[in-house]
Scaffold this active site. Structure first.
Site, PDB file in Angstrom:
ATOM      1  CB  SER A  63       3.811   1.788   3.510  1.00  0.00           C
ATOM      2  OG  SER A  63       4.999   2.456   3.845  1.00  0.00           O
ATOM      3  CB  CYS A  98      19.723   3.665 -15.592  1.00  0.00           C
ATOM      4  SG  CYS A  98      21.156   3.981 -16.596  1.00  0.00           S
TER       5      CYS A  98
HETATM    6  N1  PLP Z   1       4.125  -2.343  -2.082  1.00  0.00           N
HETATM    7  C1  PLP Z   1       3.903  -1.410  -3.008  1.00  0.00           C
HETATM    8  C2  PLP Z   1       2.792  -1.591  -3.985  1.00  0.00           C
HETATM    9  C3  PLP Z   1       4.700  -0.266  -3.057  1.00  0.00           C
HETATM   10  O1  PLP Z   1       4.488   0.656  -3.994  1.00  0.00           O
HETATM   11  C4  PLP Z   1       5.754  -0.124  -2.110  1.00  0.00           C
HETATM   12  C5  PLP Z   1       6.653   1.043  -2.161  1.00  0.00           C
HETATM   13  O2  PLP Z   1       6.800   1.692  -3.160  1.00  0.00           O
HETATM   14  C6  PLP Z   1       5.923  -1.123  -1.151  1.00  0.00           C
HETATM   15  C7  PLP Z   1       5.104  -2.222  -1.158  1.00  0.00           C
HETATM   16  C8  PLP Z   1       6.998  -1.029  -0.113  1.00  0.00           C
HETATM   17  O3  PLP Z   1       6.659  -0.067   0.844  1.00  0.00           O
HETATM   18  P1  PLP Z   1       7.776   0.542   1.823  1.00  0.00           P
HETATM   19  O4  PLP Z   1       8.550   1.537   1.037  1.00  0.00           O
HETATM   20  O5  PLP Z   1       7.011   1.186   2.920  1.00  0.00           O
HETATM   21  O6  PLP Z   1       8.606  -0.586   2.318  1.00  0.00           O
END
Ligand code: PLP
Length: 379
Positions: free
Chosen positions: A195, A319
């Site tokens: 991402s 929370c």
């Molecule tokens: N996978 C992991 C390990 C993540 O930390 C995150 C986001 O925090 C995601 C997937 C999801 O990514 P996105 O926010 O780009 O949808």
């Protein structure tokens, strides 16, 4: 303002913004239009594809651009329905974009789901993995690095187990990419998600690696963009941005030991000045992540107090209607509730400075002391 919440999202790097800008104002064609502006946009997308592929040790033809890590994960996981092999294996500490989706598919009876636990250090139990992965397994989905603790999982070992049983391997590398080496060949990944906004590209762009010879089901149909896997006109400026961010990240990988040194310093400062504080996760960890529990305090109160002093961090506990609940990850690790509810995540970037770490350490020590004193008075 000191920003130590880079696992949530990152600032877009100046070089990334500069690379994107012409694709808003000059090269704004549709990359599938057969004229000059279309060709310019197409070239930008293909250059970015090559740059992302290089970051992952893949070939450009194996990269599909998506809108985020969640979408990349969903493309792979939703594809497993309807296969004669029905079993999918994941770990107990996957991101909700994997965990909730697979759980809902299992609840509907579309797949059989097996969950591999982690030990107190947050690392996947390889014996449990060996027991869970069998000849009925279609897919193993494992994150390379955990978003709350930064713990790095033995993905290559798990992939070897999967391979032995003819199962496919999906790696959620959303937190690992650009912080440690992510190489689809050495990991043994068939699918891998990243991402952009986690490594200084804009929000709203991600990528999925699909090993040559394999495919996934598109989530929706349309114009057939992205090798037919992700219809819809490409977000050209953002894609150019994630390409630039991938190039910068690769160049900056050798600066990650400096990030780890600063993270270690933050942890040392906190542990030596604050009583009943502990670090969650051990063994190989991302260089930038510190998960610290302040026993007896509620994480949201700590995060609010730090925010008042201009320090951004994130609560590792949720929370719900006024009550603070330990995160699923802390529960999976067996962290006691009174410790888990006081868990705060501090996540650095390669732009975090030594001075910011010193100032942040002093703010944390001061605010935690004040909150503890307040708790004593209110008893
Ligand atoms: N996978 C992991 C390990 C993540 O930390 C995150 C986001 O925090 C995601 C997937 C999801 O990514 P996105 O926010 O780009 O949808």
């Amino acid at each position: 303002m000191i920003y130590l919440d880079n696992n949530a999202t990152t600032r877009v790097a100046d070089e990334v913004l500069a690379a994107m800008q012409p694709y808003y104002s000059e090269h704004y064609g549709n990359p599938h239009s057969p004229h000059a502006l279309g060709r310019a946009a197409h070239d930008g997308v293909e250059r970015a594809r090559a740059e992302v592929a290089r970051l992952l040790g893949a070939d450009g033809s194996e990269i599909v651009f998506t809108s985020c890590g969640t979408e990349s994960n969903a493309m792979v996981l939703r594809s497993v329905q309807g296969s004669p092999r029905r079993k999918v294996v994941m770990t107990s500490v996957e991101h909700p974009s994997v965990r909730s989706l697979l759980q809902s598919m299992a609840d509907r009876g579309d797949i059989e789901l097996a969950v591999i636990g982690v030990d107190r250090t947050g690392r996947v139990d390889l014996d449990q993995a060996a027991a869970a992965i069998d000849d009925a397994t279609l897919l193993v989905s494992v994150m390379q690095a955990q978003n709350e603790t930064g713990v790095i999982h033995p993905v290559a070992e798990i992939a070897a187990l999967a391979r032995k049983h003819g199962a496919l391997v999906h790696v959620d590398a959303v937190q690992a990419a650009a912080k440690i080496e992510v190489n689809v060949q050495t990991l043994g990944a068939d699918f891998l998600s990243i991402s952009g906004h986690k490594f200084h590209a804009p929000k709203g762009v991600g990528a999925l690696y699909v090993r040559r010879g394999l495919t996934v089901d598109p989530l929706w149909l349309g114009g057939g963009q992205e090798h037919g896997l992700r219809s819809g006109t490409e977000a050209v400026p953002s894609i150019v941005g994630v390409g630039a961010a991938a190039r910068l990240a690769l160049e900056a990988l050798d600066r990650q030991p400096d990030v780890a040194r600063r993270r270690d310093r933050l942890e040392r400062n906190v542990l030596t000045t604050i009583e009943s504080a502990s670090v969650n996760g051990a063994g190989p960890r991302l260089p930038n992540t510190a998960s610290i529990s302040f026993r007896g305090l509620a994480a949201d109160k700590v995060v609010d107090a730090l925010d008042e002093r201009g320090l951004c961090a994130s609560a590792g506990a949720a929370c719900h209607s006024g009550a603070v609940e330990p995160s699923a990850v802390m529960r999976a690790m067996g962290v006691p509730d009174d410790v888990a509810i006081g868990t705060v995540r501090f996540s650095l970037s390669r732009y975090t400075t030594d001075e910011e770490i010193e100032v942040a350490s002093a703010i944390i020590a001061g605010e935690v002391r004040k909150l503890r004193e307040k708790a004593l008075v209110n008893r």
